[in-house]
Design a protein around this motif. Structure first.
Motif, PDB file in Angstrom:
ATOM      1  N   THR A 288       0.851  -1.192   0.000  1.00  0.00           N
ATOM      2  CA  THR A 288       0.000   0.000   0.000  1.00  0.00           C
ATOM      3  C   THR A 288       0.885   1.239   0.000  1.00  0.00           C
ATOM      4  O   THR A 288       2.078   1.155   0.311  1.00  0.00           O
ATOM      5  N   ASN A 289       0.319   2.402  -0.311  1.00  0.00           N
ATOM      6  CA  ASN A 289       1.083   3.655  -0.215  1.00  0.00           C
ATOM      7  C   ASN A 289       1.479   3.875   1.235  1.00  0.00           C
ATOM      8  O   ASN A 289       0.707   3.578   2.144  1.00  0.00           O
ATOM      9  N   GLY A 290       2.685   4.401   1.459  1.00  0.00           N
ATOM     10  CA  GLY A 290       3.059   4.719   2.826  1.00  0.00           C
ATOM     11  C   GLY A 290       4.549   4.702   3.080  1.00  0.00           C
ATOM     12  O   GLY A 290       5.361   4.433   2.189  1.00  0.00           O
ATOM     13  N   ALA A 291       4.884   5.045   4.322  1.00  0.00           N
ATOM     14  CA  ALA A 291       6.271   5.086   4.778  1.00  0.00           C
ATOM     15  C   ALA A 291       6.399   4.230   6.021  1.00  0.00           C
ATOM     16  O   ALA A 291       5.399   3.804   6.598  1.00  0.00           O
ATOM     17  N   GLY A 292       7.619   3.990   6.427  1.00  0.00           N
ATOM     18  CA  GLY A 292       7.845   3.226   7.640  1.00  0.00           C
ATOM     19  C   GLY A 292       9.324   3.192   7.981  1.00  0.00           C
ATOM     20  O   GLY A 292      10.170   3.613   7.186  1.00  0.00           O
ATOM     21  N   THR A 293       9.610   2.688   9.162  1.00  0.00           N
ATOM     22  CA  THR A 293      10.999   2.606   9.612  1.00  0.00           C
ATOM     23  C   THR A 293      11.460   1.160   9.797  1.00  0.00           C
ATOM     24  O   THR A 293      12.580   0.935  10.241  1.00  0.00           O
ATOM     25  N   THR A 294      10.592   0.204   9.454  1.00  0.00           N
ATOM     26  CA  THR A 294      10.951  -1.209   9.556  1.00  0.00           C
ATOM     27  C   THR A 294      11.380  -1.724   8.195  1.00  0.00           C
ATOM     28  O   THR A 294      10.660  -1.560   7.213  1.00  0.00           O
ATOM     29  N   ASP A 295      12.556  -2.356   8.134  1.00  0.00           N
ATOM     30  CA  ASP A 295      13.082  -2.899   6.887  1.00  0.00           C
ATOM     31  C   ASP A 295      12.052  -3.838   6.256  1.00  0.00           C
ATOM     32  O   ASP A 295      11.406  -4.608   6.966  1.00  0.00           O
ATOM     33  N   PRO A 296      11.876  -3.797   4.922  1.00  0.00           N
ATOM     34  CA  PRO A 296      10.904  -4.663   4.249  1.00  0.00           C
ATOM     35  C   PRO A 296      11.061  -6.154   4.561  1.00  0.00           C
ATOM     36  O   PRO A 296      10.070  -6.890   4.588  1.00  0.00           O
TER      37      PRO A 296
END
Length: 143
Positions: free
Chosen positions: A41-49
């Motif tokens: 989904t669209n978005g950001a995060g700080t956890t590695d894929p």
């Protein structure tokens, strides 16, 4: 923008950057395991894929991380073996052969399951539980 289709066409895949906003279907390379991941989904995060299966899914073929063989002897219809730790969600189990008890010879179904990251449990067909005395299972773990 690298998508699943452009990745197949040989486009360069960027390294994932923490905190960056990615559109749905964007493909990145994980710094943790160097594998490709597709944004769900669209978005950001700080956890590695590689550790974020909620927002990212593996993309493309996965190389083998480890392979081990466990031999399980039965106590009744169930047997267990301790194995080296694996990620159970990234494993494939394959029956590689059974030891048949004297006088046996008929086929018997054996179902291997990873109970946890270090335990393999195999259950055999209860209707014919005296034929197979042990079974070999190959555990293949993928990145």
């Amino acid at each position: 923008m690298p998508t699943a289709l452009s990745t197949l066409a040989g486009a360069q895949v960027p390294l994932w950057i923490s905190g960056t906003t990615y559109p749905q279907y964007f493909v990145v390379r994980s710094p943790a395991d160097q594998q490709l991941y597709l944004r769900r989904t669209n978005g950001a995060g700080t956890t590695d894929p590689a550790s974020d299966s909620t927002n990212w899914q593996p993309e493309g073929a996965r190389p083998v991380k480890s392979r081990q063989i466990a031999y399980v002897s039965f106590q009744g219809t169930t047997g267990t073996a301790t194995i080296s730790a694996v990620n159970t969600a990234k494993c494939h189990l394959e029956n590689i052969g059974a030891k048949i008890a004297p006088g046996g010879g008929s086929f018997e179904t054996c179902m291997p399951v990873l109970t946890n990251s270090t335990t393999l449990t195999v259950t055999r067909d209860a209707t014919n539980s005296t034929v197979v005395s042990s079974v070999g299972i190959q555990i293949t773990e993928y990145y």
